[in-house]
Motif scaffolding. Structure first.
Motif, mmCIF file in Angstrom:
data_model
loop_
_atom_site.group_PDB
_atom_site.id
_atom_site.type_symbol
_atom_site.label_atom_id
_atom_site.label_comp_id
_atom_site.label_asym_id
_atom_site.label_seq_id
_atom_site.Cartn_x
_atom_site.Cartn_y
_atom_site.Cartn_z
ATOM 1 N N LEU A 1 9.190 6.478 -3.903
ATOM 2 C CA LEU A 1 8.806 6.978 -2.587
ATOM 3 C C LEU A 1 7.805 8.128 -2.721
ATOM 4 N N SER A 2 7.333 8.618 -1.592
ATOM 5 C CA SER A 2 6.493 9.816 -1.574
ATOM 6 C C SER A 2 7.384 11.057 -1.635
ATOM 7 N N ARG A 3 6.816 12.171 -2.027
ATOM 8 C CA ARG A 3 7.608 13.408 -2.072
ATOM 9 C C ARG A 3 8.019 13.861 -0.671
ATOM 10 N N THR A 4 7.196 13.576 0.318
ATOM 11 C CA THR A 4 7.550 13.968 1.684
ATOM 12 C C THR A 4 8.787 13.212 2.181
ATOM 13 N N SER A 5 9.111 12.075 1.548
ATOM 14 C CA SER A 5 10.296 11.310 1.946
ATOM 15 C C SER A 5 11.585 12.087 1.701
ATOM 16 N N ALA B 1 0.810 -1.216 0.000
ATOM 17 C CA ALA B 1 0.000 0.000 0.000
ATOM 18 C C ALA B 1 0.845 1.267 0.000
ATOM 19 N N ALA B 2 0.364 2.278 -0.732
ATOM 20 C CA ALA B 2 0.988 3.606 -0.665
ATOM 21 C C ALA B 2 0.967 4.087 0.778
ATOM 22 N N GLY B 3 2.032 4.761 1.183
ATOM 23 C CA GLY B 3 2.140 5.240 2.562
ATOM 24 C C GLY B 3 2.869 4.290 3.485
ATOM 25 N N THR B 4 3.107 3.046 3.028
ATOM 26 C CA THR B 4 3.855 2.099 3.851
ATOM 27 C C THR B 4 5.256 2.624 4.123
ATOM 28 N N LYS B 5 5.699 2.531 5.361
ATOM 29 C CA LYS B 5 7.019 3.029 5.733
ATOM 30 C C LYS B 5 8.125 2.156 5.139
ATOM 31 N N VAL B 6 9.204 2.807 4.723
ATOM 32 C CA VAL B 6 10.392 2.133 4.210
ATOM 33 C C VAL B 6 11.516 2.362 5.203
ATOM 34 N N LEU C 1 13.273 5.573 6.516
ATOM 35 C CA LEU C 1 13.871 6.412 5.482
ATOM 36 C C LEU C 1 12.817 7.260 4.779
ATOM 37 N N GLY C 2 11.617 6.713 4.638
ATOM 38 C CA GLY C 2 10.531 7.414 3.947
ATOM 39 C C GLY C 2 9.311 6.526 3.878
ATOM 40 N N ASP C 3 8.434 6.807 2.919
ATOM 41 C CA ASP C 3 7.276 5.948 2.698
ATOM 42 C C ASP C 3 6.946 5.904 1.208
ATOM 43 N N LEU C 4 6.059 4.984 0.843
ATOM 44 C CA LEU C 4 5.777 4.733 -0.565
ATOM 45 C C LEU C 4 4.814 5.749 -1.152
ATOM 46 N N GLY C 5 5.057 6.118 -2.406
ATOM 47 C CA GLY C 5 4.233 7.083 -3.097
ATOM 48 C C GLY C 5 3.052 6.459 -3.813
#
Length: 226
Positions: free
Chosen positions: A150-154, A103-108, A170-174
């Motif tokens: 990734l998401s842009r916020t990452s 899912a989008a938003g999942t943490k990486v 590190l970030g999350d999925l876009g």
């Protein structure tokens, strides 16, 4: 002296989670998106909605949360994208990393400690979208790990040289509109020599160039052991 792949394998004793730690490794399910998968003959997986639907079906079938795989997999996923086409020898359709579809938003999270080498929003269609490349030190060699889609916020608050310890977020999925038209997933790739790239590096190659990229981008599962 140990080879690079031997040193890489010694960095981990067992399986490493690369996504949100709340997702048990038992919920990771292998998936085949290759040209040999007959299930995909009637599906246009270049469409992110159709691709995500197929992945969701496989996850439901196996009671999983993350579908993963794809190292050196020959795919039709890129056949509609400019810059990937060509004849059988020159067509870029061999995948150089491991994808983690969820899912989008999942943490990486970072599987090993390192520092930021570079980052960039690779916004052209067919590319990675927001991308982070980490730098790591072995005994006698520097190498790199790439995190794409990734998401842009990452990318917010990053700077070259910023350090991350193993297991830190590190970030999350876009979403598809951010990761330039793919179903949500992480592209994870190991790179020995960046060859001058910054914030980007090829994640797909042609048959003609496979020998070079196979050596420069070894199997990420040597590290992750999934």
């Amino acid at each position: 002296m140990k080879t690079f792949t031997e040193q890489l394998s010694l960095l981990s004793e067992g399986a490493i989670s690369i996504l949100d730690q709340s997702i048990a490794l038992e919920r990771y399910v292998r998936i085949d998106l290759s040209v040999d998968n007959e299930d995909l003959n009637t599906r246009d997986i270049t469409d992110p909605v159709i691709c995500a639907s197929y992945i969701d079906q496989q996850l439901a079938r196996h009671r999983g949360s993350v579908a993963y795989g794809g190292y050196l997999e020959k795919r039709n996923l890129y056949s509609d994208k400019e810059g990937f086409s060509g004849n059988a020898l020159h067509q870029r359709n061999i995948h150089l990393g491991v994808d983690f579809w969820c899912a989008a938003g999942t943490k990486v999270q970072t599987p090993i400690s390192g520092k930021v080498h570079s980052f960039k929003d690779n916004a052209s269609v067919g590319d990675y979208g927001p991308t982070i490349i980490m730098e790591h030190q072995l005994v006698d060699e520097v190498f790199y790990t790439l995190y794409g889609h990734l998401s842009r916020t990452s990318l917010e608050g990053l700077f070259v040289g910023k350090k991350f310890i193993a297991g830190s977020v590190l970030g999350d999925l876009g979403t598809p509109e951010v990761n330039v038209n793919y179903a949500p997933h992480l592209h994870f790739q190991i790179i020995r020599d960046m060859k001058g790239y910054s914030g980007d590096y090829p994640g797909v190659c042609s048959q003609k160039n496979l020998a070079f990229y196979r050596k420069n981008c070894p199997d990420p599962n040597l590290l992750l052991k999934l």
